[in-house]
Design a protein around this motif. Sequence first.
Motif, PDB file in Angstrom:
ATOM      1  N   MET A   1       0.847  -1.192   0.000  1.00 44.81           N
ATOM      2  CA  MET A   1       0.000   0.000   0.000  1.00 44.81           C
ATOM      3  C   MET A   1       0.884   1.246   0.000  1.00 44.81           C
ATOM      4  N   LYS A   2       0.606   2.139  -0.937  1.00 41.04           N
ATOM      5  CA  LYS A   2       1.374   3.367  -1.053  1.00 41.04           C
ATOM      6  C   LYS A   2       0.800   4.426  -0.112  1.00 41.04           C
ATOM      7  N   LEU A   3       1.660   4.983   0.711  1.00 38.93           N
ATOM      8  CA  LEU A   3       1.215   5.980   1.673  1.00 38.93           C
ATOM      9  C   LEU A   3       1.174   7.366   1.041  1.00 38.93           C
ATOM     10  N   ASN A   4       0.212   8.158   1.517  1.00 39.65           N
ATOM     11  CA  ASN A   4       0.096   9.557   1.088  1.00 39.65           C
ATOM     12  C   ASN A   4       1.007  10.399   1.989  1.00 39.65           C
ATOM     13  N   TYR A   5       2.273  10.520   1.574  1.00 41.25           N
ATOM     14  CA  TYR A   5       3.248  11.214   2.408  1.00 41.25           C
ATOM     15  C   TYR A   5       2.928  12.706   2.539  1.00 41.25           C
ATOM     16  N   TYR A   6       2.296  13.277   1.532  1.00 41.11           N
ATOM     17  CA  TYR A   6       1.939  14.694   1.612  1.00 41.11           C
ATOM     18  C   TYR A   6       0.902  14.930   2.708  1.00 41.11           C
ATOM     19  N   GLY A   7      -0.066  14.010   2.783  1.00 37.12           N
ATOM     20  CA  GLY A   7      -1.084  14.134   3.825  1.00 37.12           C
ATOM     21  C   GLY A   7      -0.498  13.948   5.212  1.00 37.12           C
ATOM     22  N   ASN A  13       3.389  18.363  10.294  1.00 39.40           N
ATOM     23  CA  ASN A  13       3.934  19.719  10.369  1.00 39.40           C
ATOM     24  C   ASN A  13       3.009  20.664  11.124  1.00 39.40           C
ATOM     25  N   PHE A  14       1.686  20.478  10.942  1.00 39.11           N
ATOM     26  CA  PHE A  14       0.735  21.324  11.658  1.00 39.11           C
ATOM     27  C   PHE A  14       0.855  21.123  13.164  1.00 39.11           C
ATOM     28  N   GLU A  15       0.951  19.866  13.583  1.00 39.51           N
ATOM     29  CA  GLU A  15       1.063  19.565  15.008  1.00 39.51           C
ATOM     30  C   GLU A  15       2.396  20.043  15.581  1.00 39.51           C
ATOM     31  N   MET A  16       3.475  19.886  14.839  1.00 42.21           N
ATOM     32  CA  MET A  16       4.771  20.349  15.309  1.00 42.21           C
ATOM     33  C   MET A  16       4.816  21.875  15.380  1.00 42.21           C
ATOM     34  N   ALA A  17       4.127  22.536  14.453  1.00 44.27           N
ATOM     35  CA  ALA A  17       4.068  24.000  14.476  1.00 44.27           C
ATOM     36  C   ALA A  17       3.316  24.478  15.715  1.00 44.27           C
ATOM     37  N   ARG A  18       2.293  23.717  16.127  1.00 42.07           N
ATOM     38  CA  ARG A  18       1.555  24.086  17.343  1.00 42.07           C
ATOM     39  C   ARG A  18       2.460  24.005  18.561  1.00 42.07           C
ATOM     40  N   SER A  79      -3.732  13.398  22.655  1.00 46.72           N
ATOM     41  CA  SER A  79      -5.169  13.535  22.929  1.00 46.72           C
ATOM     42  C   SER A  79      -5.683  14.899  22.483  1.00 46.72           C
ATOM     43  N   PHE A  80      -4.925  15.957  22.780  1.00 48.21           N
ATOM     44  CA  PHE A  80      -5.362  17.295  22.365  1.00 48.21           C
ATOM     45  C   PHE A  80      -5.293  17.428  20.850  1.00 48.21           C
ATOM     46  N   GLY A  81      -4.266  16.801  20.247  1.00 47.33           N
ATOM     47  CA  GLY A  81      -4.102  16.910  18.805  1.00 47.33           C
ATOM     48  C   GLY A  81      -5.302  16.406  18.024  1.00 47.33           C
ATOM     49  N   ILE A  82      -5.888  15.277  18.432  1.00 50.56           N
ATOM     50  CA  ILE A  82      -7.049  14.738  17.713  1.00 50.56           C
ATOM     51  C   ILE A  82      -8.358  15.305  18.255  1.00 50.56           C
ATOM     52  N   TYR A  83      -8.371  15.728  19.528  1.00 50.16           N
ATOM     53  CA  TYR A  83      -9.620  16.247  20.086  1.00 50.16           C
ATOM     54  C   TYR A  83      -9.980  17.599  19.482  1.00 50.16           C
ATOM     55  N   VAL A 105      -3.380   8.468  11.604  1.00 48.12           N
ATOM     56  CA  VAL A 105      -2.758   8.052  12.867  1.00 48.12           C
ATOM     57  C   VAL A 105      -1.254   8.328  12.834  1.00 48.12           C
ATOM     58  N   ILE A 106      -0.605   8.006  11.725  1.00 46.43           N
ATOM     59  CA  ILE A 106       0.836   8.263  11.622  1.00 46.43           C
ATOM     60  C   ILE A 106       1.137   9.742  11.813  1.00 46.43           C
ATOM     61  N   GLY A 107       0.318  10.605  11.214  1.00 45.57           N
ATOM     62  CA  GLY A 107       0.531  12.041  11.335  1.00 45.57           C
ATOM     63  C   GLY A 107       0.393  12.537  12.759  1.00 45.57           C
ATOM     64  N   TYR A 108      -0.720  12.203  13.400  1.00 40.80           N
ATOM     65  CA  TYR A 108      -0.978  12.699  14.758  1.00 40.80           C
ATOM     66  C   TYR A 108      -0.080  12.012  15.791  1.00 40.80           C
ATOM     67  N   VAL A 109      -0.008  10.694  15.736  1.00 42.96           N
ATOM     68  CA  VAL A 109       0.804   9.955  16.714  1.00 42.96           C
ATOM     69  C   VAL A 109       2.290  10.233  16.497  1.00 42.96           C
ATOM     70  N   GLY A 110       2.698  10.326  15.236  1.00 42.62           N
ATOM     71  CA  GLY A 110       4.101  10.619  14.947  1.00 42.62           C
ATOM     72  C   GLY A 110       4.529  11.965  15.504  1.00 42.62           C
ATOM     73  N   ALA A 111       3.667  12.976  15.371  1.00 46.89           N
ATOM     74  CA  ALA A 111       3.997  14.305  15.896  1.00 46.89           C
ATOM     75  C   ALA A 111       4.061  14.284  17.416  1.00 46.89           C
ATOM     76  N   ALA A 112       3.066  13.649  18.052  1.00 52.61           N
ATOM     77  CA  ALA A 112       3.047  13.589  19.522  1.00 52.61           C
ATOM     78  C   ALA A 112       4.255  12.832  20.049  1.00 52.61           C
ATOM     79  N   ALA A 113       4.602  11.719  19.397  1.00 52.01           N
ATOM     80  CA  ALA A 113       5.762  10.940  19.827  1.00 52.01           C
ATOM     81  C   ALA A 113       7.053  11.724  19.630  1.00 52.01           C
ATOM     82  N   SER A 114       7.149  12.458  18.542  1.00 52.17           N
ATOM     83  CA  SER A 114       8.344  13.269  18.286  1.00 52.17           C
ATOM     84  C   SER A 114       8.534  14.313  19.385  1.00 52.17           C
TER      85      SER A 114
END
Length: 255
Positions: A1-7, A13-18, A79-83, A105-114
Motif C-alpha cells: 500500500m502506497k502511503l500519502n506522504y503529503y497528507g 507539520n501542523f502539530e509540530m508547528a503548534r 489527545s489534544f491533537g485529535i480532540y 494516525v501516523i501524522g498525529y501519533v508521529g507528531a506527539a511521539a516526536s
Amino acid sequence: MKLNYYGIRAIYNFEMARTRRTLMQSIVAPVISTSLYFIVFGSAIGSRITEMDGISYGAFIVPGLIMLSLLTQSISNASFGIYFPKFSGTIYEILSAPISPLEIVIGYVGAAASKSIILGLIILLTSAFFVPLHVEHPIWMLFYLIITSITFSMIGFIIGVWADGFEKLQVVPLLIITPLTFLGGSFYSISVLPSFWQKVALLNPVVYLISGFRWSFYGIEDVSLLVSLGMTVAFLAISVAVVIWIFKTGYRLKK
C-alpha cells in the motif's frame, strides 16, 4: 500500500508547528517541573538515602522522572491533537480527504511521539547538570524512549477520540497515569518493598516500563528484561488494535 506522504506531512507539520507556538507549555514547563523534582527528591530525600541498588539516589531517579514526563506528555499531546479537530468540526474534512486512517494516525501519533522524544532527551541532558549520569546501553535507552512515546501517544489518540469535553482529556493522565508512575518505582526500587507489596506492585503496568528503561541506564532491573520488553510491546499491540477498531466502527468520529 502506497502511503500519502503529503497528507502525513501536512498533519505532522501542523502539530509540530503548534508545539513551537506553545513552547513554554510544551517543553519549558515540563523541564522546569522535572528540575524541581531533582531539587526536592535529589537533595532533600537524597541526603537521607544516599544509594539505591548501588547507584546514587539522584542518578537512580533519572529514568523514572524521564518516564513520568514521557507518559504524561505523550498522552496530553496526542489527545489534544485529535480532540481539537473534533471540537472545531474540522475532523470531518480530514476524514473526507484522500488520506487513509493509517496516515491520519501516523501524522498525529508521529507528531506527539516526536515531541515526547525531544522532551525526554532534553530532560536527560538537563539531569546531567544535577547528577553524575551514564547510560550503559544507549541503543536500548533510545529504543525504550521511542517505543514508549509511540505507545502512549497512541493511547493519547484513543483518549482524544473518546473524550467529549476538555476536562476528560486530563482525567487519565492526572488520575491514572501519574499515580501509577509514582507507584511504579520511579523513586525507589520495588525490591525495598515488603514481599506482599512487591507482588501488588507487579500488577502495575508502569513498573515494567520503568524497569526496562532503568536497565538501559544502569544495568539493574526490578523485573526480567524480556518480561519488561514483552509488556511494552503488548501495550503497543493493544493500542494499535483499539485504534483499528475506532476507525472500523467510526466510534465518536462519524457520530
